[in-house]
Scaffold this active site. Structure first.
Site, short mmCIF file in Angstrom:
data_model
loop_
_atom_site.label_atom_id
_atom_site.label_comp_id
_atom_site.label_asym_id
_atom_site.label_seq_id
_atom_site.Cartn_x
_atom_site.Cartn_y
_atom_site.Cartn_z
N ARG A 72 37.89 -83.56 97.43
CA ARG A 72 38.79 -84.31 98.33
C ARG A 72 38.51 -84.05 99.80
O ARG A 72 38.94 -84.83 100.64
CB ARG A 72 40.24 -84.07 97.92
CG ARG A 72 40.51 -84.73 96.55
CD ARG A 72 41.88 -84.43 96.00
NE ARG A 72 42.10 -83.05 95.63
CZ ARG A 72 41.82 -82.53 94.45
NH1 ARG A 72 41.30 -83.27 93.50
NH2 ARG A 72 42.06 -81.26 94.20
N GLU A 109 40.26 -67.40 88.71
CA GLU A 109 41.19 -66.60 87.92
C GLU A 109 40.46 -65.94 86.74
O GLU A 109 40.65 -64.77 86.45
CB GLU A 109 42.33 -67.48 87.42
CG GLU A 109 43.46 -66.70 86.80
CD GLU A 109 44.64 -67.57 86.43
OE1 GLU A 109 45.56 -67.04 85.79
OE2 GLU A 109 44.64 -68.77 86.73
#
Length: 187
Positions: A72, A109
């Site tokens: 984006r 993560e």
């Protein structure tokens, strides 16, 4: 860094921009409150205002590079770069750019990822801003900073449309300033 008087006064365009961003619960997985900028892009006034605010901030500031983070950042970066007279440098996920690339690894993560750019896309001594739609944990922006600094580019600032402060991504940017338009409590 303390806010200046100019930063204390909210731009009157910000509420329209904020209200044009749709939040989708449990996407892409349960517990995530997805910040959907596609509704911002459908609102021509809000989209133009978003670009204009960034352009007003960076025009005439000696920025020669607008680095956009996949994907984006590719939406917001090119019109900003054109308007301020800078080149646009895409920072992509691995194996998306043809030719020789330089990369920087960062932690996720569970595991790691990389961000890449073309060798020779920037020159030592250039001054850059890094653009993305959102800062969450800050890992991707931090990797983009390290990658550009490694080749001698000075990072003037990172800029995002949305910040999720609960995820503390700003802390990963070190001394690099962060400019955001909208803060969201939804994460």
């Amino acid at each position: 860094m303390a806010a200046t008087k100019e930063e204390d006064v909210q731009d009157p365009r910000i509420p329209k921009i904020a209200s044009s961003i749709r939040v989708i619960p449990d996407f892409p997985k349960p517990g995530i409150m997805f910040q959907d900028i596609t509704t911002l892009l459908l609102d021509t006034e809000a989209f133009k205002d978003t670009i204009d605010i960034f352009v007003e901030r960076y025009k005439g500031k000696g920025i020669s590079v607008v680095a956009g983070v996949e994907a984006r950042g590719f939406i917001f970066g090119p019109p900003i770069a054109l308007a301020i007279g800078a080149k646009f440098v895409p920072m992509r996920k691995p194996k998306k750019l043809p030719g020789k690339v330089i990369s920087e690894e960062y932690s996720l993560e569970y595991g790691t990822d990389k961000i890449e750019m073309h060798v020779g896309a920037v020159e030592p001594g250039e001054r850059a801003i890094i653009i993305d739609d959102l800062i969450a944990t800050g890992g991707t922006l931090a990797a983009a900073i390290r990658l550009l600094e490694r080749v001698g580019v000075t990072i003037a600032e990172c800029a995002c449309v949305i910040e999720l402060p609960v995820l503390k991504g700003r802390e990963k940017l070190g001394e690099t300033p962060l400019f955001i338009l909208v803060t969201s409590d939804a994460a």
